[in-house]
Design an enzyme around this catalytic site. Structure first.
Site, mmCIF file in Angstrom:
data_model
loop_
_atom_site.group_PDB
_atom_site.id
_atom_site.type_symbol
_atom_site.label_atom_id
_atom_site.label_comp_id
_atom_site.label_asym_id
_atom_site.label_seq_id
_atom_site.Cartn_x
_atom_site.Cartn_y
_atom_site.Cartn_z
ATOM 1 N N GLU A 36 -4.725 -8.904 -0.864
ATOM 2 C CA GLU A 36 -5.018 -10.237 -1.010
ATOM 3 C C GLU A 36 -4.992 -10.602 0.634
ATOM 4 O O GLU A 36 -4.659 -11.961 0.667
ATOM 5 C CB GLU A 36 -4.301 -10.981 -1.800
ATOM 6 C CG GLU A 36 -4.839 -12.516 -2.426
ATOM 7 C CD GLU A 36 -6.287 -12.242 -2.903
ATOM 8 O OE1 GLU A 36 -6.469 -11.457 -3.738
ATOM 9 O OE2 GLU A 36 -7.067 -13.017 -2.405
HETATM 10 C C1 LIG Z 1 -3.367 -1.054 -5.030
HETATM 11 C C2 LIG Z 1 -4.295 -1.845 -4.188
HETATM 12 C C3 LIG Z 1 -4.889 -2.759 -5.065
HETATM 13 C C4 LIG Z 1 -5.968 -3.493 -4.263
HETATM 14 N N1 LIG Z 1 -6.740 -4.235 -5.040
HETATM 15 C C5 LIG Z 1 -7.758 -4.722 -4.431
HETATM 16 C C6 LIG Z 1 -9.016 -5.497 -5.408
HETATM 17 O O1 LIG Z 1 -8.542 -5.737 -6.545
HETATM 18 N N2 LIG Z 1 -10.048 -5.942 -4.709
HETATM 19 C C7 LIG Z 1 -10.409 -5.631 -3.379
HETATM 20 O O2 LIG Z 1 -11.494 -6.089 -3.093
HETATM 21 N N3 LIG Z 1 -9.408 -4.773 -2.611
HETATM 22 C C8 LIG Z 1 -8.183 -4.765 -3.144
HETATM 23 N N4 LIG Z 1 -7.388 -3.967 -2.189
HETATM 24 C C9 LIG Z 1 -7.604 -3.613 -1.017
HETATM 25 C C10 LIG Z 1 -6.675 -4.502 0.039
HETATM 26 O O3 LIG Z 1 -7.149 -5.753 -0.285
HETATM 27 C C11 LIG Z 1 -6.876 -3.972 1.429
HETATM 28 O O4 LIG Z 1 -6.413 -2.802 1.396
HETATM 29 C C12 LIG Z 1 -6.259 -4.975 2.343
HETATM 30 O O5 LIG Z 1 -6.940 -6.261 2.529
HETATM 31 C C13 LIG Z 1 -6.345 -4.419 3.802
HETATM 32 O O6 LIG Z 1 -7.676 -3.669 4.147
HETATM 33 P P1 LIG Z 1 -7.592 -2.438 4.674
HETATM 34 O O7 LIG Z 1 -6.754 -1.278 3.614
HETATM 35 O O8 LIG Z 1 -8.683 -1.886 4.773
HETATM 36 O O9 LIG Z 1 -6.897 -2.265 5.976
HETATM 37 P P2 LIG Z 1 -7.241 -2.700 7.369
HETATM 38 O O10 LIG Z 1 -8.436 -3.933 7.324
HETATM 39 O O11 LIG Z 1 -8.039 -1.401 8.017
HETATM 40 O O12 LIG Z 1 -6.213 -3.277 8.171
HETATM 41 C C14 LIG Z 1 -5.236 -2.221 8.714
HETATM 42 C C15 LIG Z 1 -4.054 -2.910 9.157
HETATM 43 O O13 LIG Z 1 -4.363 -3.663 10.366
HETATM 44 C C16 LIG Z 1 -3.925 -5.100 10.362
HETATM 45 N N5 LIG Z 1 -5.325 -5.749 11.020
HETATM 46 C C17 LIG Z 1 -6.721 -5.662 10.522
HETATM 47 N N6 LIG Z 1 -7.379 -6.384 11.406
HETATM 48 C C18 LIG Z 1 -6.404 -7.156 12.268
HETATM 49 C C19 LIG Z 1 -6.630 -8.157 13.223
HETATM 50 N N7 LIG Z 1 -7.724 -8.780 13.533
HETATM 51 N N8 LIG Z 1 -5.436 -8.473 13.864
HETATM 52 C C20 LIG Z 1 -4.461 -8.128 13.724
HETATM 53 N N9 LIG Z 1 -4.104 -7.045 12.681
HETATM 54 C C21 LIG Z 1 -5.305 -6.676 12.014
HETATM 55 C C22 LIG Z 1 -3.985 -5.177 8.995
HETATM 56 O O14 LIG Z 1 -3.001 -6.555 8.926
HETATM 57 C C23 LIG Z 1 -3.474 -3.971 8.293
HETATM 58 O O15 LIG Z 1 -1.839 -4.151 8.593
HETATM 59 C C24 LIG Z 1 -6.336 -3.373 -2.960
HETATM 60 C C25 LIG Z 1 -5.556 -2.292 -2.253
HETATM 61 C C26 LIG Z 1 -4.606 -1.422 -2.625
HETATM 62 C C27 LIG Z 1 -3.634 -0.532 -2.064
#
Ligand SMILES: Cc1cc2nc3c(=O)[nH]c(=O)nc-3n(C[C@H](O)[C@H](O)[C@H](O)COP(=O)(O)OP(=O)(O)OC[C@H]3O[C@@H](n4cnc5c(N)ncnc54)[C@H](O)[C@@H]3O)c2cc1C
Length: 592
Positions: free
Chosen positions: A435
């Site tokens: 989220e």
């Molecule tokens: C168990 C689980 C359940 C989930 N359920 C859902 C679901 O139901 N529906 C859905 O759509 N998604 C879901 N997700 C996905 C989740 O919302 C994403 O994993 C999350 O939003 C982060 O995206 P990412 O993993 O691609 O990380 P990335 O976007 O690659 O980010 C990696 C890190 O970099 C940081 N970061 C990224 N951009 C910036 C910036 N501009 N400035 C500073 N820091 C930054 C982030 O804070 C993070 O710590 C789920 C994930 C898990 C693991």
């Protein structure tokens, strides 16, 4: 094994003494009489401790399995899910027009805390459905609402939210899933979504997926994203689930926690979907329900800390180790219980003061959402929009820390799986990530929300703190340990906001490098204000001769602990913020 007792008395205190719901003037709150809310909360508490919690460890140990494209949830989940939905618990705050009970969100929030504490992975199936329900309710056509909502309110059909793709989670403008218009009002949706919670399950007759996708030829980036309803089974004219749609589960993830909730890779192969809301306005549609969804995740964070704390307390009473240095408390036994030791008491007080403060803050926030929606109050909407990243980021970071603290009370017995304490920590960890990861919540707060509407909402927050202090300046009991620390912490928050205003324009990194500290600083001040309000309510109850003086005295003592031992953290966060971007950015990327 772990146990769970619903904190009904504390919730009743928040509703009727701190928030004083009956005099709040929020439409619908006149129904929230103390006897009524007590009956609802007692009953919900039974479901939480007797139906959901016994399945928590089972869910963790068994997890979900994928066989021939079908996801099986852990043993007992289906029967419990039926019991919960047949009892009307999934419909509590939903619109009566679609079979809901129309209760205020604040009551639903209290119930949701119990369900999340007792079994977070299980409760997510209904939670995701509620999120999808809210999006269709806010943006759907009358026909869409009539077709989907009644079955989603009753949870005969569950729902999902599909945003994330393998190459994009935070930066959704990079999205590749596409939706081709078919000329008959429908679209063919193709692409892959990952990490989709409750993406497939054996609890419901149909699954209503809400999918973000791009319509070819639309604007680039995030402005070209639209939202679609893609049912697992296309719904027949008579409302029954019909033909199987082109959506399938590719895999389920093995993960650190919430094993009972299936985290799915979802493949969309020319699946039939229908636009929800307007073309290219998908993110706007998502954002309208973001406040609730993020509040819900903040709640999950402290709800795990609550159950971890409850179990740590009983272990601290039972486990005999060492002697009280001021004199044995269990002289006939081989040692005294852990709870006599000041360092154990410190950690239990940290946990307790956080959880009780977080609960009251979240329920206050839920009442703001009710005020915004039911009372159509734009100021309340602005204030809760400002504070939503604080609820999400601060309560989940602290919630996780408090689960670790509760594990620590068990020593090595907290680290092994036998006692169940590790599950709370593992389950709580995801709340900091999904989220919108917490770093991104902090960016939202500092980069967007602070300056929203010319800074009107943050000024309203400062005014709220200032007025509370002024109105109570003659209150002797509140002057004992509450008002001065609140004033000092609020000054730190103002100084941090001022630092961003003066330095963020010159170099935005000065603001961004301090964003997580600012989110935490803000969180501490919010809980400081909430604890002062609870302290005041408890003092008034005592003055009015309320029964159960222990409850109110303990509330005041816990509040004083928070103000003395937790709130001074604002000083550390301010010092970090005022050190600016240089210490953070000094090393070049190659030096890492
Ligand atoms: C168990 C689980 C359940 C989930 N359920 C859902 C679901 O139901 N529906 C859905 O759509 N998604 C879901 N997700 C996905 C989740 O919302 C994403 O994993 C999350 O939003 C982060 O995206 P990412 O993993 O691609 O990380 P990335 O976007 O690659 O980010 C990696 C890190 O970099 C940081 N970061 C990224 N951009 C910036 C910036 N501009 N400035 C500073 N820091 C930054 C982030 O804070 C993070 O710590 C789920 C994930 C898990 C693991």
């Amino acid at each position: 094994m772990t146990t769970y007792t619903a904190p009904v008395k504390d919730m009743q205190f928040i509703l009727h003494e701190m928030l004083d719901v009956s005099t709040s003037g929020i439409p619908g709150y006149d129904e929230l009489e103390a006897d009524f809310t007590s009956a609802v909360l007692e009953e919900a508490g039974k479901i939480a401790s007797e139906v959901m919690h016994p399945l928590n460890a089972t869910g963790d140990q068994e997890g979900c399995t994928l066989e021939n494209g079908v996801v099986r949830t852990p043993t007992g989940f289906k029967a419990a899910f039926d019991q919960v939905r047949e009892g009307g618990w999934t419909a509590l705050d939903c619109d009566p027009e679609y079979g809901g009970q129309g209760m205020p969100y604040v009551l639903n929030t209290a119930v949701n805390e119990m369900f999340s504490s007792s079994n977070m992975a299980f409760n997510m199936y209904a939670g995701l459905t509620h999120g999808a329900y809210s999006a269709i309710h806010a943006h759907g056509s009358d026909e869409q609402k009539a077709k989907y909502l009644p079955k989603m309110v009753s949870c005969e059909w569950t729902g999902t939210m599909n945003l994330t793709e393998p190459h994009c989670g935070t930066d959704l403008g990079l999205m590749r899933t596409k939706a081709e218009p078919q000329g008959d009002g429908s679209y063919k949706v193709s692409g892959q979504k990952i990490f989709i919670s409750a993406g497939e399950n054996d609890l419901s007759d149909n699954i209503i997926h809400l999918v973000l996708a791009k319509i070819p030829g639309g604007p680039d980036g995030i402005k070209g994203v639209s939202l679609f309803i893609v049912p697992k089974f296309i719904v027949n004219e008579d409302g029954t689930p019909g033909e199987r749609n082109g959506v399938s589960v590719g895999n389920i993830e093995k993960k650190m926690g919430i094993h009972g909730n299936a985290t799915c890779v979802m493949n969309y192969d020319e699946a039939t979907g229908w636009l929800l809301g307007e073309e290219h306005k998908g993110m706007r549609a998502m954002f309208t329900m973001m406040n609730e969804a993020r509040m819900g995740v903040g709640l999950q964070g402290y709800a795990q800390a609550e159950i971890a704390y409850q179990n740590a307390v009983s272990y601290a009473h039972d486990r005999l180790q060492g002697r009280d240095v001021t004199g044995a408390k269990n002289p006939d036994g081989p040692a005294d219980p852990l709870i006599v030791h000041p360092d154990i008491r410190r950690t239990l007080m940290d946990q307790r003061s956080f959880v009780e403060g977080a609960r009251a803050f979240t329920m206050w926030g839920a009442s703001m959402i009710d005020r915004a929606h039911r009372g159509e109050d734009k100021d309340a909407d602005g204030l809760i929009s400002l504070l939503t990243p604080v609820v999400k980021g601060f309560l989940t970071d602290q919630g996780f820390n408090m689960c670790v603290a509760a594990q620590q009370v068990y020593g090595g017995h907290g680290y092994i799986e036998e006692h169940g304490m590790s599950q709370f920590t593992r389950d709580a960890r995801i709340t900091q990530i999904y989220e919108g990861a917490n770093g991104v919540q902090a960016l939202d707060l500092v980069g967007r929300k602070l300056a929203q509407d010319g800074g009107k909402h943050v000024m309203a927050f400062f005014d709220m703190v200032k007025s509370f202090i002024k109105e109570n300046s003659d209150n002797e009991a509140l002057n004992d340990g509450f008002l001065e620390p609140l004033k000092a912490a609020s000054k730190d928050l103002q100084a941090a906001a001022m630092y961003f205003m003066q330095n963020g324009m010159k170099n935005p990194n000065h603001a961004l490098a301090g964003s997580t500290d600012f989110m935490h600083l803000f969180g501490y001040v919010c809980l400081g204000l909430i604890w002062s309000q609870m302290g005041k309510a408890a003092m008034e109850a005592l003055e009015n001769g309320a029964a159960d003086a222990d409850f109110y005295n303990n509330k005041i003592k816990t509040g004083r602990y928070y103000m003395a031992r937790q709130l001074p953290a604002t000083k550390m966060h301010l010092a970090r913020i005022e050190s600016g971007a240089d210490p953070v950015m000094d090393l070049t990327p190659d030096a890492f």
